[in-house]
Design a protein around this motif. Structure first.
Motif, mmCIF file in Angstrom:
data_model
loop_
_atom_site.group_PDB
_atom_site.id
_atom_site.type_symbol
_atom_site.label_atom_id
_atom_site.label_comp_id
_atom_site.label_asym_id
_atom_site.label_seq_id
_atom_site.Cartn_x
_atom_site.Cartn_y
_atom_site.Cartn_z
ATOM 1 N N LEU A 117 45.173 -52.324 14.724
ATOM 2 C CA LEU A 117 46.314 -52.227 13.813
ATOM 3 C C LEU A 117 46.971 -50.852 13.852
ATOM 4 C CD1 LEU A 117 44.888 -54.147 10.721
ATOM 5 C CD2 LEU A 117 46.700 -54.924 12.275
ATOM 6 N N ASP A 118 46.311 -49.900 14.475
ATOM 7 C CA ASP A 118 46.851 -48.544 14.567
ATOM 8 C C ASP A 118 47.892 -48.499 15.685
ATOM 9 O OD1 ASP A 118 46.711 -45.894 13.506
ATOM 10 O OD2 ASP A 118 45.712 -45.243 15.333
ATOM 11 N N ILE A 119 49.140 -48.293 15.332
ATOM 12 C CA ILE A 119 50.241 -48.377 16.288
ATOM 13 C C ILE A 119 50.524 -47.008 16.898
ATOM 14 C CG2 ILE A 119 52.678 -48.973 16.568
ATOM 15 C CD1 ILE A 119 50.842 -51.341 15.959
ATOM 16 N N GLU A 120 50.722 -47.001 18.202
ATOM 17 C CA GLU A 120 51.050 -45.756 18.889
ATOM 18 C C GLU A 120 52.469 -45.320 18.537
ATOM 19 O OE1 GLU A 120 51.635 -44.267 23.491
ATOM 20 O OE2 GLU A 120 49.954 -45.594 23.004
ATOM 21 N N PRO A 121 52.654 -44.106 18.022
ATOM 22 C CA PRO A 121 54.009 -43.649 17.669
ATOM 23 C C PRO A 121 54.935 -43.609 18.882
ATOM 24 C CG PRO A 121 52.358 -42.237 16.652
ATOM 25 C CD PRO A 121 51.624 -43.124 17.623
ATOM 26 N N GLY A 122 56.106 -44.200 18.722
ATOM 27 C CA GLY A 122 57.072 -44.265 19.820
ATOM 28 C C GLY A 122 57.922 -43.021 19.892
ATOM 29 N N LEU A 123 57.290 -41.885 20.151
ATOM 30 C CA LEU A 123 57.978 -40.598 20.111
ATOM 31 C C LEU A 123 58.081 -39.939 21.479
ATOM 32 C CD1 LEU A 123 56.206 -39.217 16.907
ATOM 33 C CD2 LEU A 123 58.474 -40.254 17.046
ATOM 34 N N GLY A 124 57.663 -40.641 22.537
ATOM 35 C CA GLY A 124 57.705 -40.037 23.858
ATOM 36 C C GLY A 124 57.689 -41.088 24.932
ATOM 37 N N ASN A 125 57.747 -40.627 26.188
ATOM 38 C CA ASN A 125 57.810 -41.545 27.317
ATOM 39 C C ASN A 125 56.779 -41.213 28.379
ATOM 40 O OD1 ASN A 125 58.710 -43.403 29.287
ATOM 41 N ND2 ASN A 125 60.109 -41.887 30.134
ATOM 42 N N GLY A 126 56.843 -39.998 28.932
ATOM 43 C CA GLY A 126 55.997 -39.673 30.070
ATOM 44 C C GLY A 126 55.278 -38.352 29.922
ATOM 45 N N GLY A 127 55.139 -37.662 31.063
ATOM 46 C CA GLY A 127 54.338 -36.450 31.108
ATOM 47 C C GLY A 127 54.808 -35.357 30.168
ATOM 48 N N LEU A 128 56.125 -35.244 29.972
ATOM 49 C CA LEU A 128 56.664 -34.218 29.081
ATOM 50 C C LEU A 128 56.129 -34.397 27.663
ATOM 51 C CD1 LEU A 128 58.947 -31.903 29.143
ATOM 52 C CD2 LEU A 128 60.337 -33.610 27.986
ATOM 53 N N GLY A 129 56.180 -35.630 27.162
ATOM 54 C CA GLY A 129 55.708 -35.902 25.813
ATOM 55 C C GLY A 129 54.200 -35.835 25.693
ATOM 56 N N ARG A 130 53.487 -36.289 26.752
ATOM 57 C CA ARG A 130 52.032 -36.234 26.711
ATOM 58 C C ARG A 130 51.555 -34.783 26.730
ATOM 59 N NH1 ARG A 130 48.657 -38.222 23.937
ATOM 60 N NH2 ARG A 130 47.414 -36.357 24.007
ATOM 61 N N LEU A 131 52.224 -33.943 27.539
ATOM 62 C CA LEU A 131 51.878 -32.521 27.560
ATOM 63 C C LEU A 131 52.097 -31.903 26.192
ATOM 64 C CD1 LEU A 131 51.144 -29.920 29.168
ATOM 65 C CD2 LEU A 131 53.611 -29.585 29.440
ATOM 66 N N ALA A 132 53.239 -32.215 25.567
ATOM 67 C CA ALA A 132 53.523 -31.667 24.238
ATOM 68 C C ALA A 132 52.431 -32.048 23.248
ATOM 69 C CB ALA A 132 54.885 -32.150 23.751
ATOM 70 N N ALA A 133 51.986 -33.305 23.295
ATOM 71 C CA ALA A 133 50.926 -33.755 22.394
ATOM 72 C C ALA A 133 49.621 -33.004 22.671
ATOM 73 C CB ALA A 133 50.715 -35.256 22.536
ATOM 74 N N CYS A 134 49.303 -32.816 23.932
ATOM 75 C CA CYS A 134 48.072 -32.094 24.288
ATOM 76 C C CYS A 134 48.136 -30.642 23.826
ATOM 77 C CB CYS A 134 47.839 -32.153 25.795
ATOM 78 S SG CYS A 134 47.308 -33.765 26.421
ATOM 79 N N LEU A 135 49.301 -30.018 23.957
ATOM 80 C CA LEU A 135 49.409 -28.609 23.611
ATOM 81 C C LEU A 135 49.345 -28.385 22.103
ATOM 82 C CD1 LEU A 135 51.988 -27.120 26.154
ATOM 83 C CD2 LEU A 135 49.510 -27.385 26.340
ATOM 84 N N VAL A 136 49.986 -29.255 21.303
ATOM 85 C CA VAL A 136 49.874 -29.042 19.854
ATOM 86 C C VAL A 136 48.446 -29.299 19.384
ATOM 87 C CG1 VAL A 136 52.328 -29.468 19.376
ATOM 88 C CG2 VAL A 136 50.715 -31.383 19.299
ATOM 89 N N ASP A 137 47.746 -30.237 20.027
ATOM 90 C CA ASP A 137 46.328 -30.455 19.740
ATOM 91 C C ASP A 137 45.533 -29.191 20.051
ATOM 92 O OD1 ASP A 137 43.907 -32.754 19.766
ATOM 93 O OD2 ASP A 137 43.573 -31.098 21.159
#
Length: 809
Positions: A117-137
């Protein structure tokens, strides 16, 4: 009570009974239901709120610590954040795994049901967004005071489906059930201007008279650190119409659509990530989106700066703003506008503050990927910013002329304004001119940026250019995505500290010749393939997961698949290595060449699936809608990682790192971070093929004729002829014609080397002990590619920030 400093808050319990009590309270008082009548969604949201409350408590203490320390902040501006599902990660980071499981059991629900039931936020597309998520983590994990700024897209980019093998885009309505992880903050809304004209007041100060006003309403999501008390945030902006955007008079007259058209136009800004820019209206909407992000964010950053007091001259000492690619580069003229027009600073002082505040990460080498915008569009949409860009450009070109007198070509090349064939603003040039540091994202990429793409700027300002190689989150992509392997690693190393210090994985090397350990390693990989359920778990799982683009060369992988298909057909009793080839990824809606490749892949897959003589040895699968959630299933199952872009075209890659971290062996070119992966895991544990960057450049310069490769290679000719003849459902002729007549990315030139390298892969796979050892060594030596190391590099070489420790007391 001083709630500002977090004093007086009731501590939340750490026992299973206390967690269950808090969960029930949330069910009763915040969901408004009871255990007897609660739905699965009620249980899920109550669980989320109970976990979120514990993170919010840490957030309050983090804010108090930051307030006391008054540190320099990192503000990360990114058009994308591909965060992935939040529940499992936040349970891990909050340390509530056991007590949450016990509470769910008491309520009669399973963790697996809650995860679904946990939905993945639709805030990105590819490597750019995944990198951003990794860096803020990683910033939170390293206790760095930071905020990520982005847009709260209503529909993300799109949900990919296939109809007759062709990609069809559907809305990704990820907030249909709401998003219980976010905190709305409407009282912090900002006002954004568009259109209109500029004028001068009596004091000679420029004033922008807007033609449209939009409100930016923020919400934020919590970003906890791993193994620390720090909780940072990502603040997301949603576009709203102004108070005057609803026309009550028209509504009363029955003109319902007309009554809300201004509000609809405003809210379109945050509807979809990357609106299709193949039309004039689409281009305008995309530029509005970019300005909306930076205008809201900069006003919020200045608001936060004023909370601590101090003169504006201290702004760079307390704020560093990282531009994640060119999408937020409008922040440079926007800060100048705010400082000069609204704060009354002189140009020179404002420019010095601006340059000292910003840093820019460039993510591409492709000229077509370096954003430019028509001057006419700027003039209509952002008239004041065009004036500021002209002034920045004039001063830049005066400096160029002073440094390089008589070099007219250099002046033309370095100008922020491209003059022909259409006058356009060069956003990458603006980003370089207005920042203190420019970095590439892999050693080769940074080198080529300075030598080719941004050579003139690197020559004039060599001290600005740096390298910070990308990294990925070991928590998300190993600890969570691959639980069985994580448990084996923890057992082998004696504790789980490796998830916060990935260099500890080197301790696995002592098991590289341990038969029992290798058998356990191999069994886990097989189980992960069975869990994925897309092929024979005993077959080699050959994976190519990435955004579809011709330079990434999915078409090269497909030509090899067709060649394998022909080999099996020609020799049905041969000793063929069983292989499942998995493609996944999306093509931009207007990128017709990439969409043609997708359709051809699906056609080839259908042809192979229908042939019983081939299916025991070869299977091609293409699961739709690749995202973090699907990646967490695919990546742990991969045996072979396809990183086959043309050398000199890929900036870095992060998928290559995730796959190597999970024990996949790479087949790849000397491109992006592949070079650094190969250096660290060992050349003997990497399948290298193809032209390197100098050879590719020389081949194109000397005159490349793709048909010559077609004519002298029978297997390549057979593959292309099969496509041209319509053997695969009659689709794909345009793909073959493009390769034969143009082949921008030298696919045919690298085909034979690639096919021979794949033969080496088959031979290596037949020795399972040696393959498993190589797999283990890939994981053991991938510690460098942690996002924690990446953030440490940024912090020490570009941001110059210090951690702020948050305590429980």
């Amino acid at each position: 009570m001083d709630f500002r400093n977090g004093i007086g808050l009731r501590p939340l319990g750490s026992s299973a009974a206390e967690f269950e009590q808090d969960l029930l309270s949330n069910l009763y008082y915040r969901r408004g239901t009871t255990v007897e009548s609660a739905s699965a969604q009620d249980a899920y949201e109550s669980l989320v709120l109970t976990v979120r409350d514990r993170l919010a408590e840490r957030r309050a203490r983090t804010t108090a610590a930051h307030y006391a320390a008054n540190p320099r902040w990192v503000y990360y501006l990114s058009a994308e954040y591909l965060l992935g599902r939040q529940l499992e990660q936040n349970i891990l980071y909050s340390g509530t795994g056991e007590i949450a499981t016990a509470a769910m059991k008491a309520l009669g629900v399973s963790p697996e049901e809650m995860d679904e039931l946990d939905i993945e936020p639709g805030l990105g597309n590819g490597g750019l967004g995944r990198l951003a998520a990794c860096l803020v983590d990683a910033m939170a994990t390293l206790d760095i005071p930071a905020i990520g700024y982005g847009i709260r897209y209503d529909f993300g980019i799109f949900k990919q489906t296939f109809v007759d093998g062709a990609q069809v885009e559907k809305p990704d309505d990820w907030t249909f059930q709401g998003n219980p992880w976010e905190f709305p903050a409407p009282d912090d809304r900002q006002t954004v201007f568009f259109y209109g004209h500029t004028t001068r007041d009596e004091a000679g100060r420029t004033k922008w008279i807007p033609g449209e006003i939009v409100l930016g309403e923020p919400s934020h999501m919590l970003v906890p650190g791993y193994g620390t008390e720090t909780v940072n945030i990502v603040r997301l902006w949603r576009a709203r119409g102004s108070e005057s955007s609803f026309d009550l008079e028209r509504f009363s007259a029955g003109q319902y659509a007309e009554a809300v058209q201004e509000a609809v136009r405003a809210e379109n800004i945050s509807k979809v990530l990357y609106p299709d820019d193949s039309t004039e209206l689409g281009r305008e909407l995309r530029l509005k989106q970019q300005y909306f992000l930076v205008s809201c964010s900069l006003r919020d950053i200045l608001r936060r700066f004023r909370l601590w007091g101090g003169p504006l001259t201290d702004f760079p000492a307390k704020s560093v703003i990282q531009l994640n690619d060119t999408h937020p580069s409008l922040a440079i003229p926007e800060l100048m506008r705010l400082l000069v027009d609204e704060e009354g600073l002189g140009w020179d002082e404002a420019w010095l503050l601006t340059q000292r505040t910003f840093a820019y990460t460039c993510h591409t080498l492709l000229p077509e990927a370096l954003e430019t915008w028509p001057v006419a569009l700027f003039e209509r949409l952002l008239p004041r910013h065009l004036e500021i860009i002209y002034e920045i450009n004039q001063r830049l070109l005066d400096e160029v002329r002073s440094r390089y007198p008589g070099d007219i070509d250099r002046v033309r090349r370095m100008s922020l304004i491209q003059e022909a064939p259409e006058r356009r603003v060069r956003m990458a040039h603006l980003a370089v001119a207005g920042t203190s540091a420019v970095n590439g994202v892999a050693e080769l990429h940074s080198q080529l940026l300075a030598e080719t793409t941004l050579h003139d700027f690197a020559t004039m300002w060599p001290g600005k250019f740096r390298n910070v190689t990308n990294g990925v989150s070991p928590r998300r992509f190993l600890r969570i995505a691959n639980p069985a392997l994580s448990e084996l690693i923890t057992s082998a190393l004696g504790d789980s500290r490796w998830a916060g210090d990935l260099d500890r994985l080197r301790g696995l090397e002592r098991f590289a010749d341990d038969p029992a350990f290798l058998r356990s390693w191999r069994d886990i990989k097989r189980a992960n393939k069975a869990r994925l359920g897309l092929g024979d778990p005993d077959a080699l799982m050959d994976v190519m997961v990435k955004r579809f683009h011709e330079y990434k060369r999915q078409q090269l992988k497909l030509l090899h698949v067709i060649t394998q298909y022909h080999r099996i057909k020609d020799n049905p009793g041969g000793d063929h290595v069983p292989r499942t080839v998995l493609f996944a990824g999306k093509a931009a809606p207007a990128y017709h060449a990439a969409k043609s490749i997708i359709r051809l892949i699906n056609a080839v897959a259908a042809t192979i699936e229908a042939d019983p003589a081939v299916t025991p040895y070869l299977k091609v699968v293409f699961p739709p809608n690749y995202n973090v959630t699907l990646g967490e299933l695919i990546i742990p199952a991969a045996d072979l990682s396809e990183q086959i872009s043309l050398a000199g075209k890929e900036a870095s890659g992060t998928g290559n790192m995730k796959l190597a971290l999970n024990g996949a062996l790479t087949i790849g070119t000397l491109d992006g971070a592949n070079i650094e992966i190969r250096e660290r895991v060992g050349a003997e544990n990497f399948f290298l093929f193809g032209l390197d960057t100098p050879a590719a450049t020389e081949l194109k310069a000397s005159g490349y004729h793709p048909r010559s490769y077609y004519e002298r290679d029978p297997e390549l000719r057979a593959a292309l002829d099969a496509i041209m003849s319509g053997a695969f459902g009659g689709v794909g002729k345009e793909v073959a014609e493009s390769l034969l007549n143009w082949d921008e990315y030298l696919t045919l030139a690298d085909f034979r080397a690639y096919a021979e390298c794949q033969e080496a892969v088959d031979r290596a796979w037949q020795d399972q002990t040696a393959w498993t050892k190589a797999s283990l060594l890939n994981t053991a030596r991938a510690g460098y590619f942690s996002a924690d190391r990446t953030v440490s590099d940024y912090a020490s070489t570009i941001w110059h920030v210090e951690p702020v420790r948050v305590t429980r007391d």
